[in-house]
Design a protein around this motif. Structure first.
Motif, mmCIF file in Angstrom:
data_model
loop_
_atom_site.group_PDB
_atom_site.id
_atom_site.type_symbol
_atom_site.label_atom_id
_atom_site.label_comp_id
_atom_site.label_asym_id
_atom_site.label_seq_id
_atom_site.Cartn_x
_atom_site.Cartn_y
_atom_site.Cartn_z
ATOM 1 N N UNK A 161 -21.079 -11.107 -0.756
ATOM 2 C CA UNK A 161 -22.583 -11.258 -0.318
ATOM 3 C C UNK A 161 -23.183 -9.744 -0.318
ATOM 4 N N UNK A 162 -22.642 -8.724 -0.457
ATOM 5 C CA UNK A 162 -23.439 -7.464 -0.266
ATOM 6 C C UNK A 162 -22.821 -6.904 -1.921
ATOM 7 N N UNK A 163 -22.088 -7.591 -2.502
ATOM 8 C CA UNK A 163 -21.830 -7.084 -4.160
ATOM 9 C C UNK A 163 -21.321 -5.712 -4.042
ATOM 10 N N UNK A 164 -20.428 -5.573 -3.100
ATOM 11 C CA UNK A 164 -19.775 -4.325 -2.924
ATOM 12 C C UNK A 164 -18.157 -4.204 -2.397
ATOM 13 N N UNK A 165 -17.346 -3.750 -3.395
ATOM 14 C CA UNK A 165 -15.823 -3.577 -2.853
ATOM 15 C C UNK A 165 -15.281 -4.702 -3.105
ATOM 16 N N UNK A 166 -13.826 -4.743 -2.893
ATOM 17 C CA UNK A 166 -12.822 -5.823 -3.232
ATOM 18 C C UNK A 166 -11.951 -6.078 -1.985
ATOM 19 N N UNK A 167 -11.307 -6.973 -1.978
ATOM 20 C CA UNK A 167 -10.206 -7.210 -1.179
ATOM 21 C C UNK A 167 -9.307 -7.417 -1.595
ATOM 22 N N UNK A 168 -7.599 -7.108 -0.821
ATOM 23 C CA UNK A 168 -6.350 -7.368 -1.486
ATOM 24 C C UNK A 168 -5.772 -7.878 -0.173
ATOM 25 N N UNK A 169 -4.622 -8.935 -0.573
ATOM 26 C CA UNK A 169 -3.840 -9.555 0.450
ATOM 27 C C UNK A 169 -2.442 -9.385 -0.174
ATOM 28 N N UNK A 170 -1.436 -10.188 0.603
ATOM 29 C CA UNK A 170 -0.218 -10.205 0.157
ATOM 30 C C UNK A 170 0.623 -8.779 0.143
ATOM 31 N N UNK A 171 0.331 -8.215 1.065
ATOM 32 C CA UNK A 171 1.027 -6.560 1.403
ATOM 33 C C UNK A 171 0.816 -5.814 -0.009
ATOM 34 N N UNK A 172 -0.396 -5.803 -0.731
ATOM 35 C CA UNK A 172 -0.525 -5.049 -2.040
ATOM 36 C C UNK A 172 -0.200 -3.541 -1.280
ATOM 37 N N UNK A 173 0.566 -2.743 -2.454
ATOM 38 C CA UNK A 173 1.080 -1.378 -1.992
ATOM 39 C C UNK A 173 -0.421 -0.553 -1.899
ATOM 40 N N UNK A 174 -0.327 0.164 -0.937
ATOM 41 C CA UNK A 174 -1.320 1.601 -0.868
ATOM 42 C C UNK A 174 -0.329 2.761 -0.833
ATOM 43 N N UNK A 175 -0.852 3.807 -1.546
ATOM 44 C CA UNK A 175 0.065 4.924 -1.452
ATOM 45 C C UNK A 175 -0.850 5.978 -0.419
ATOM 46 N N UNK A 176 -0.525 6.311 0.712
ATOM 47 C CA UNK A 176 -1.176 6.913 1.880
ATOM 48 C C UNK A 176 -0.677 8.650 1.547
ATOM 49 N N UNK A 177 0.454 8.700 1.118
ATOM 50 C CA UNK A 177 0.807 10.340 1.134
ATOM 51 C C UNK A 177 1.900 10.096 -0.224
ATOM 52 N N UNK A 178 1.463 11.222 -0.963
ATOM 53 C CA UNK A 178 2.542 11.664 -2.183
ATOM 54 C C UNK A 178 3.723 12.317 -1.671
ATOM 55 N N UNK A 179 3.611 13.416 -0.775
ATOM 56 C CA UNK A 179 4.553 14.087 -0.125
ATOM 57 C C UNK A 179 4.537 14.334 1.145
ATOM 58 N N UNK A 180 5.508 13.938 1.977
ATOM 59 C CA UNK A 180 6.428 12.878 1.625
ATOM 60 C C UNK A 180 5.867 11.267 1.323
ATOM 61 N N UNK A 181 6.579 10.735 0.661
ATOM 62 C CA UNK A 181 5.903 9.583 0.055
ATOM 63 C C UNK A 181 5.718 8.546 1.000
ATOM 64 N N UNK A 182 4.500 8.022 1.255
ATOM 65 C CA UNK A 182 4.437 7.053 2.211
ATOM 66 C C UNK A 182 3.515 5.921 1.443
ATOM 67 N N UNK A 183 4.264 4.691 1.194
ATOM 68 C CA UNK A 183 3.653 3.729 0.737
ATOM 69 C C UNK A 183 3.471 2.484 1.705
ATOM 70 N N UNK A 184 2.632 1.785 1.841
ATOM 71 C CA UNK A 184 2.398 0.651 2.714
ATOM 72 C C UNK A 184 1.710 -0.685 2.370
ATOM 73 N N UNK A 185 1.912 -1.661 2.720
ATOM 74 C CA UNK A 185 1.469 -2.840 2.571
ATOM 75 C C UNK A 185 0.619 -3.625 3.427
ATOM 76 N N UNK A 186 -0.805 -3.145 3.598
ATOM 77 C CA UNK A 186 -1.764 -4.096 4.546
ATOM 78 C C UNK A 186 -1.742 -5.697 4.592
ATOM 79 N N UNK A 187 -1.585 -6.424 5.444
ATOM 80 C CA UNK A 187 -1.768 -7.645 5.168
ATOM 81 C C UNK A 187 -3.047 -8.119 4.579
ATOM 82 N N UNK A 188 -4.287 -7.123 5.057
ATOM 83 C CA UNK A 188 -5.474 -7.308 4.404
ATOM 84 C C UNK A 188 -6.028 -6.025 4.195
#
Length: 205
Positions: A67-94
């Protein structure tokens, strides 16, 4: 180790690249992991209720993004790198992201930028301390707002950096401002099925 035997969860700290190699081994194809401060943590398989709620939220956010023609959504625990050192990779539900306009520009592995919104749907075995640490990781990693959704209590707890949290219960509307301008959704909408009779006010099965 036989070809069908799952690999043991490593006890040594991993970098983000080492973690990528680990989770993509054939024997780990049906397992869920996250990386917290370099430590690999195996996650339990979500319940059907968990999946329904996550799908409902993902649908509402996708409708908003279109509707706002901006952004995108991920589901299915798609990985997000929150920190490189020390490594933190999480998978939000959405999660809801901005800053990328073309499908071809989406990173082929994990997102290297934090989402605007991360959504965690609670599972029955989630411990409060674990949830608090994960919310803290999100906010310190640059996520602007976190929703923790409890389908047993029919509520959404909203967290923002330095602003504590607020609880939005069933019967109320969840507003996305200021992070998602114009997003408004009844909390109850997260906890219903498409065939549900709108006159039925009993809890969803």
């Amino acid at each position: 180790m036989s070809p069908t035997q799952p690999a043991a969860v490593p006890t040594t700290r991993m970098t983000v690249d080492e973690y990528w190699e680990f989770v993509n081994r054939p024997e780990n194809a049906d397992r869920l992991f996250e990386l917290h401060k370099g430590r690999v943590v195996e996650m339990s398989r979500p319940t059907t209720l968990h999946g329904i709620v996550a799908a409902n939220i993902g649908t509402d956010l996708t409708v908003y993004a279109r509707r706002v023609r901006k952004g995108f959504v991920t589901v299915n625990d798609a990985g997000v790198v929150l920190e490189e050192k020390p490594g933190t990779v999480v998978g939000p539900d959405v999660a809801y992201f901005v800053g990328i306009k073309r499908f071809e520009d989406v990173p082929p592995k994990w997102s290297d930028r934090p989402p605007v919104l991360a959504v965690e749907v609670l599972s029955p075995n989630d411990k409060p301390g674990k949830v608090t640490r994960k919310v803290d990781d999100y906010l310190k990693g640059g996520v602007k707002v976190v929703w923790v959704v409890d389908y047993e209590e029919r509520s959404v707890t909203v967290y923002r950096p330095d602003l504590g949290h607020t609880v939005v219960d069933a019967g109320a509307e969840l507003a996305g401002d200021p992070e998602l301008p114009g997003f408004v959704c009844p909390v109850d909408q997260f906890f219903v099925l498409p065939e549900r009779d709108e006159s039925d006010t009993s809890p969803a099965e």
